[in-house]
Design an enzyme around this catalytic site. Structure first.
Site, PDB file in Angstrom:
ATOM      1  N   ASN A   1       0.869  -1.182   0.000  1.00 31.70           N
ATOM      2  CA  ASN A   1       0.000   0.000   0.000  1.00 31.70           C
ATOM      3  C   ASN A   1       0.904   1.229   0.000  1.00 31.70           C
ATOM      4  OD1 ASN A   1      -1.765   2.065   0.465  1.00 31.70           O
ATOM      5  ND2 ASN A   1      -2.460   1.364   2.480  1.00 31.70           N
TER       6      ASN A   1
ATOM      7  N   LYS B   1       0.110   4.261  -0.286  1.00 30.21           N
ATOM      8  CA  LYS B   1      -0.537   5.445   0.295  1.00 30.21           C
ATOM      9  C   LYS B   1      -0.317   6.656  -0.617  1.00 30.21           C
ATOM     10  CE  LYS B   1      -0.320   3.250   4.754  1.00 30.21           C
ATOM     11  NZ  LYS B   1      -0.237   3.345   6.202  1.00 30.21           N
TER      12      LYS B   1
ATOM     13  N   GLY C   1       2.876  -1.148   4.307  1.00 34.29           N
ATOM     14  CA  GLY C   1       2.915   0.287   4.014  1.00 34.29           C
ATOM     15  C   GLY C   1       4.340   0.735   3.745  1.00 34.29           C
ATOM     16  N   GLY C   2       4.971   1.318   4.752  1.00 33.44           N
ATOM     17  CA  GLY C   2       6.299   1.927   4.598  1.00 33.44           C
ATOM     18  C   GLY C   2       7.311   1.044   3.877  1.00 33.44           C
TER      19      GLY C   2
END
Ligand code: 13P
Length: 263
Positions: free
Chosen positions: A13, A15, A238-239
């Site tokens: 993801n 983002k 994420g990250g």
């Protein structure tokens, strides 16, 4: 107990990161290492503005494209929104729905998210429905109550026949972007409970087909222990998905576990 044959799914993801050119660069690096992977399903979810360039970059690879949100209507006066059909025309196959950041910053409710889950399935997309508790909810012993409410309301109208397309992501809010990961035991406890809820909603044969991902500071060094749990069928990253080497290492951690599930 029946054999666990769910194939691991590792989804990045991204983002609100990356311009179209930066996204293409990132995806080119990812597919160098995992572009032919078949024992694990790999998905990248860039911002809407990068879907087209990343989709082109993925041509000829096994890595699939995902979006981070969508609207439940097919078209209409919904400024700033996109529909399932619009995503499909860009070769999107997955869509993240009900992420805690959407719930928190854009006031998305379980009922609204449920409409999107149904529209995604209807539009031939795989919804990745995100659920998870805040720190205050965990500390007051409400984790399973919160997750049950999100699953019960999020899955209204979903049938057992749709199980293979459905993906759930358990993302404890306190673990997102904080570097604090749920321990494998904590994640398994929540995800085992989610499995029982799925069995109740869809029937146990169908419930056994739904992939449940873990999300929240998943990294190369904690992925293997998390993925060794019976109800952790992958990760929503994420990250670490913005850094090609970290993301590839997480995919490789899943590949290491895959033979245990017969892949
Ligand atoms: P981090 O991996 O950065 O904690 O983010 C998790 C997440 O929100 C994935 O959807």
């Amino acid at each position: 107990m029946s054999k666990n044959v769910r194939k691991f799914l590792i989804a990045g993801n991204w983002k609100m990161h990356k311009t179209a050119a930066e996204a293409l660069d990132l995806v080119e690096q990812i597919i160098l290492d995992v572009g032919k992977t078949t024992d694990v399903n790999v998905v990248v979810c860039p911002p809407f503005t990068c879907l087209e360039s990343v989709g082109r970059g993925l041509e000829g690879s096994t890595v699939k494209l995902g979006a981070q949100n969508m609207h439940h209507e097919k078209f209409g006066a919904y400024t700033g929104e996109v529909s399932a059909d619009m995503l499909r025309t860009l070769f999107v196959s997955y869509v993240i729905l009900g992420h805690s950041e959407r719930r928190q910053y854009f006031a998305e409710t379980d009922e609204f998210i449920n409409k999107k889950v149904l529209a995604a399935l209807d539009g031939n997309l795989s919804p990745i429905l995100c659920v998870g508790e805040t720190l205050a909810e965990r500390e007051s012993g409400k984790t399973l109550e919160v997750v049950k409410r999100q699953i019960d309301r999020g899955l209204v109208g979903v049938t057992g026949a749709q199980a293979e397309k459905l993906v759930i992501a358990y993302e404890p809010v306190w673990a997102i972007g904080t570097g604090k990961t749920a321990t494998p035991a904590m994640a398994q406890e929540a995800q085992g409970a989610i499995r029982l809820l799925l069995n109740g909603h869809l029937g146990s044969a169908a419930g056994a087909k739904v992939r449940i991902l873990y999300g929240g500071s998943m990294k190369a060094d904690n992925a293997e222990a998390l993925l060794a749990q019976p109800d952790i069928d992958g990760g929503l990253v994420g990250g670490a998905s913005l850094e090609p080497r970290s993301f590839v290492k997480i995919v490789q951690a899943a590949q290491k576990q895959a033979p245990k599930r017969g892949h």
